[in-house]
Write a protein that holds these residues in place. Structure first.
Motif, PDB file in Angstrom:
ATOM      1  N   ASP A 155       0.826  -1.208   0.000  1.00 11.04           N
ATOM      2  CA  ASP A 155       0.000   0.000   0.000  1.00 11.04           C
ATOM      3  C   ASP A 155       0.861   1.260   0.000  1.00 11.04           C
ATOM      4  OD1 ASP A 155      -2.282  -1.510  -0.001  1.00 11.04           O
ATOM      5  OD2 ASP A 155      -2.662  -1.321   2.155  1.00 11.04           O
ATOM      6  N   GLU A 156       1.965   1.213   0.731  1.00 13.90           N
ATOM      7  CA  GLU A 156       2.861   2.367   0.807  1.00 13.90           C
ATOM      8  C   GLU A 156       3.567   2.625  -0.524  1.00 13.90           C
ATOM      9  OE1 GLU A 156       5.650   1.498   3.829  1.00 13.90           O
ATOM     10  OE2 GLU A 156       4.246   1.777   5.503  1.00 13.90           O
ATOM     11  N   MET A 157       3.861   1.553  -1.254  1.00  9.90           N
ATOM     12  CA  MET A 157       4.709   1.660  -2.438  1.00  9.90           C
ATOM     13  C   MET A 157       3.950   1.840  -3.738  1.00  9.90           C
ATOM     14  SD  MET A 157       7.521  -1.271  -1.480  1.00  9.90           S
ATOM     15  CE  MET A 157       8.449  -1.053  -2.990  1.00  9.90           C
ATOM     16  N   ARG A 158       2.655   1.883  -3.703  1.00 11.07           N
ATOM     17  CA  ARG A 158       1.889   2.076  -4.934  1.00 11.07           C
ATOM     18  C   ARG A 158       2.209   3.441  -5.532  1.00 11.07           C
ATOM     19  NH1 ARG A 158      -4.072  -0.302  -3.232  1.00 11.07           N
ATOM     20  NH2 ARG A 158      -3.518  -2.500  -3.359  1.00 11.07           N
ATOM     21  N   LEU A 159       2.493   3.439  -6.815  1.00  6.52           N
ATOM     22  CA  LEU A 159       2.873   4.668  -7.503  1.00  6.52           C
ATOM     23  C   LEU A 159       1.825   5.013  -8.559  1.00  6.52           C
ATOM     24  CD1 LEU A 159       6.659   3.893  -8.036  1.00  6.52           C
ATOM     25  CD2 LEU A 159       5.629   5.259  -6.215  1.00  6.52           C
TER      26      LEU A 159
END
Length: 227
Positions: A155-159
């Motif tokens: 979730d944190e790394m979604r770009l």
């Protein structure tokens, strides 16, 4: 006072540490950012990441600083703000070379201890309670099931320009877990006197509340506790 928080990737330790620092008015020490900062510097200089002596020389010539406070803390390298730069995949994929070098870790530990000598600190990382601050006033070890940790990190790394697959994130965490727990120098482990918290089914607020149950009797004596 020193409060040490350790745990694997995705366990929530960084978010929790920042929240605690803000609420208590403590300084926040993100030790992982320090290793990332030196990794960034090494990549910029084209240093040989497998040469421990070269890495030590580089660290001796590099100024790593924290500026700001609590959740606004930023990290600077030789006068350059690298807070965002050190989260690049190139840094993530190579930071293990830095963290595995015993001579570099020795220097980092000294730097971390020097930082903490200036006042009340929430220190988070992977060897805070076992190596860097073995006599910390309170120690916590945050953990979670690997599937949940991968979900959080995913979730944190979604770009906006592309989806990072959950499977790739899971694989990366598995690799990092193995590296962290099996390395010869300061492996990730729970210290005997640390309070273990499995955060798999806990919200951030629940984790903070649980930690404050343990901290309240101590921090109230410092006249810094904020309701």
């Amino acid at each position: 006072m020193i409060i040490a928080i350790d745990g694997p990737a995705g366990s929530g330790k960084s978010t929790i540490a920042r929240m605690l620092a803000r609420r208590l008015g403590f300084n926040y020490l993100d030790t992982g950012a320090m290793y990332r900062a030196l990794t960034w510097k090494a990549l910029q200089d084209g240093a040989d990441l497998t040469d421990a002596n070269a890495l030590c020389q580089l660290m001796d010539q590099t100024a790593i600083e924290f500026r700001g406070k609590n959740d606004g803390m930023q990290i600077w390298v030789d006068g350059v703000n690298v807070t965002e730069k050190i989260r690049a995949p190139s840094v993530t994929n190579n930071v293990h070379y830095i963290s595995n070098a015993s001579s570099v870790r020795h220097r980092m530990v000294k730097l971390q201890q020097m930082f903490a000598s200036g006042g009340n600190v929430i220190a988070e990382g992977r060897d805070m309670g076992t190596v860097v601050f073995p006599h910390a006033d309170k120690k916590f070890f945050l953990d979670a099931e690997i599937e949940e940790r991968a979900r959080r990190r995913h979730d944190e790394m979604r770009l906006p320009d592309g989806e990072i697959s959950y499977a790739d994130v899971m694989k990366d965490i598995e690799i990092r877990d193995k590296r962290d727990t099996t390395r010869d120098n300061s492996p990730l482990r729970k210290s005997d006197d640390a309070i273990y918290l499995n955060t798999t089914k806990m919200s951030i607020e629940e984790v903070v509340a649980r930690i404050f149950e343990e901290l309240e009797p101590v921090v109230k004596k410092l006249d810094v506790y904020k309701e």
